[in-house]
Design a protein around this motif. Structure first.
Motif, PDB file in Angstrom:
ATOM      1  N   SER A 169       0.819  -1.207   0.000  1.00 59.51           N
ATOM      2  CA  SER A 169       0.000   0.000   0.000  1.00 59.51           C
ATOM      3  C   SER A 169       0.854   1.259   0.000  1.00 59.51           C
ATOM      4  CB  SER A 169      -0.915   0.013   1.231  1.00 59.51           C
ATOM      5  OG  SER A 169      -0.162   0.262   2.406  1.00 59.51           O
ATOM      6  N   ALA A 170       0.295   2.319  -0.570  1.00 64.03           N
ATOM      7  CA  ALA A 170       0.996   3.607  -0.579  1.00 64.03           C
ATOM      8  C   ALA A 170       1.232   4.125   0.839  1.00 64.03           C
ATOM      9  CB  ALA A 170       0.216   4.617  -1.409  1.00 64.03           C
ATOM     10  N   PRO A 171       0.240   4.057   1.752  1.00 67.93           N
ATOM     11  CA  PRO A 171       0.495   4.519   3.123  1.00 67.93           C
ATOM     12  C   PRO A 171       1.628   3.752   3.804  1.00 67.93           C
ATOM     13  CG  PRO A 171      -1.857   4.374   2.739  1.00 67.93           C
ATOM     14  CD  PRO A 171      -1.196   3.737   1.547  1.00 67.93           C
ATOM     15  N   ALA A 172       1.710   2.450   3.559  1.00 68.20           N
ATOM     16  CA  ALA A 172       2.788   1.652   4.160  1.00 68.20           C
ATOM     17  C   ALA A 172       4.135   2.082   3.596  1.00 68.20           C
ATOM     18  CB  ALA A 172       2.552   0.167   3.894  1.00 68.20           C
ATOM     19  N   PHE A 173       4.182   2.360   2.309  1.00 67.45           N
ATOM     20  CA  PHE A 173       5.438   2.832   1.707  1.00 67.45           C
ATOM     21  C   PHE A 173       5.853   4.161   2.315  1.00 67.45           C
ATOM     22  CE2 PHE A 173       8.096   5.093  -1.240  1.00 67.45           C
ATOM     23  CZ  PHE A 173       8.978   4.119  -1.682  1.00 67.45           C
ATOM     24  N   ARG A 174       4.895   5.082   2.454  1.00 67.12           N
ATOM     25  CA  ARG A 174       5.219   6.393   3.019  1.00 67.12           C
ATOM     26  C   ARG A 174       5.696   6.258   4.458  1.00 67.12           C
ATOM     27  NH1 ARG A 174       0.334   7.864   0.467  1.00 67.12           N
ATOM     28  NH2 ARG A 174      -0.693   8.153   2.485  1.00 67.12           N
ATOM     29  N   ASP A 175       5.088   5.362   5.210  1.00 68.32           N
ATOM     30  CA  ASP A 175       5.517   5.142   6.597  1.00 68.32           C
ATOM     31  C   ASP A 175       6.948   4.622   6.640  1.00 68.32           C
ATOM     32  OD1 ASP A 175       3.101   5.990   7.600  1.00 68.32           O
ATOM     33  OD2 ASP A 175       2.302   3.977   7.949  1.00 68.32           O
ATOM     34  N   ASN A 176       7.279   3.709   5.734  1.00 67.45           N
ATOM     35  CA  ASN A 176       8.637   3.170   5.678  1.00 67.45           C
ATOM     36  C   ASN A 176       9.629   4.265   5.291  1.00 67.45           C
ATOM     37  OD1 ASN A 176      10.711   1.010   5.457  1.00 67.45           O
ATOM     38  ND2 ASN A 176      10.584   1.447   3.269  1.00 67.45           N
ATOM     39  N   TYR A 177       9.229   5.118   4.364  1.00 74.14           N
ATOM     40  CA  TYR A 177      10.097   6.215   3.927  1.00 74.14           C
ATOM     41  C   TYR A 177      10.349   7.172   5.086  1.00 74.14           C
ATOM     42  CZ  TYR A 177      11.971   9.666   0.610  1.00 74.14           C
ATOM     43  OH  TYR A 177      12.787  10.534  -0.075  1.00 74.14           O
ATOM     44  N   ARG A 178       9.303   7.526   5.821  1.00 76.13           N
ATOM     45  CA  ARG A 178       9.460   8.440   6.964  1.00 76.13           C
ATOM     46  C   ARG A 178      10.336   7.816   8.043  1.00 76.13           C
ATOM     47  NH1 ARG A 178       3.498   9.075   6.176  1.00 76.13           N
ATOM     48  NH2 ARG A 178       3.221  10.943   4.882  1.00 76.13           N
ATOM     49  N   ALA A 179      10.229   6.504   8.212  1.00 77.38           N
ATOM     50  CA  ALA A 179      11.085   5.830   9.192  1.00 77.38           C
ATOM     51  C   ALA A 179      12.553   5.944   8.785  1.00 77.38           C
ATOM     52  CB  ALA A 179      10.684   4.361   9.329  1.00 77.38           C
ATOM     53  N   LYS A 180      12.822   5.862   7.498  1.00 76.34           N
ATOM     54  CA  LYS A 180      14.199   6.025   7.018  1.00 76.34           C
ATOM     55  C   LYS A 180      14.696   7.448   7.267  1.00 76.34           C
ATOM     56  CE  LYS A 180      14.129   2.400   3.469  1.00 76.34           C
ATOM     57  NZ  LYS A 180      15.287   1.628   3.997  1.00 76.34           N
TER      58      LYS A 180
END
Length: 223
Positions: A169-180
């Protein structure tokens, strides 16, 4: 340089979003974007933006190629985000089969791409430009995709730039990006540099919108 516990107490992704909110909104409410969402532009008016995106993403994705082996910047190189293949198919549809010989960057676009290249000599500068473009495409850019589909009856070529295959999902990708972003080993001073460069990236984006508005004779945003 290690990140201190004080920095860990204030997630950088939230700082970055808050610190760029005003200039982000300025971009969203530019005369060009207002005209696009207001139904004032023909498809050729959107095609002019897609052309500029080709040069912008060419610069960013060249920087991604150079950043692949970097310990910090390499964490933000995602092959699934690459937009050039989609843009090439879009431009073949929007401009025509000879599009490579017909397109030119606006002066504002040339300045933007030069800044991307210059800033990407440092991982934080690369990430600043990467963040301002791709996360916006995955989120707010989908509104443009829906507009193109509804207004111009485009469902494939012409809108492919906004189609992402994120393996989730796009929200999951964005969450992973913010974690990085939160985990990147930047000091407080380096984080400030990333924020500053992100603002510069937004201002370059606004300059492109303004030049497109002038080219299309859209007038000022207050008219």
């Amino acid at each position: 340089m290690s990140v201190t516990t004080d920095l860990d107490a204030h997630p950088f992704s939230k700082q970055l979003r808050a610190s760029t909110w005003t200039v982000h909104q300025k971009a969203n409410h530019s005369r060009y974007m207002s005209a696009l969402f207001g139904g004032e532009l023909p498809l050729s008016g959107y095609a002019r933006l897609a052309v500029q995106y080709y040069f912008i993403y060419q610069a960013i994705e060249r920087a991604s190629d150079a950043m692949t082996g970097d310990a910090v910047g390499g964490e933000f190189v995602f092959d699934e985000l690459r937009r050039l293949p989609a843009l090439e198919r879009d431009l073949a549809h929007l401009v025509g089969p000879g599009w490579r010989h017909e397109i030119r960057p606006l002066p504002a676009t040339a300045a933007y791409t030069a800044r991307i290249t210059e800033a990407s000599g440092w991982a934080g500068g690369y990430v600043a430009h990467h963040y301002t473009r791709y996360l916006g495409d995955i989120a707010g850019g989908q509104a443009i995709r829906r507009l193109l589909e509804k207004t111009f009856d485009l469902t494939g070529a012409g809108t492919l730039f906004y189609h992402f295959d994120l393996n989730g999902s796009a929200p999951a990708f964005r969450d992973n990006y913010r974690a990085k972003l939160d985990q990147a080993p930047w000091s407080e001073q380096e984080r400030s540099r990333v924020i500053g460069e992100s603002r510069i990236a937004f201002e370059h984006n606004i300059a492109v919108f303004d030049e497109l508005a002038a080219e299309l004779e859209l007038g000022s945003a207050t008219e």
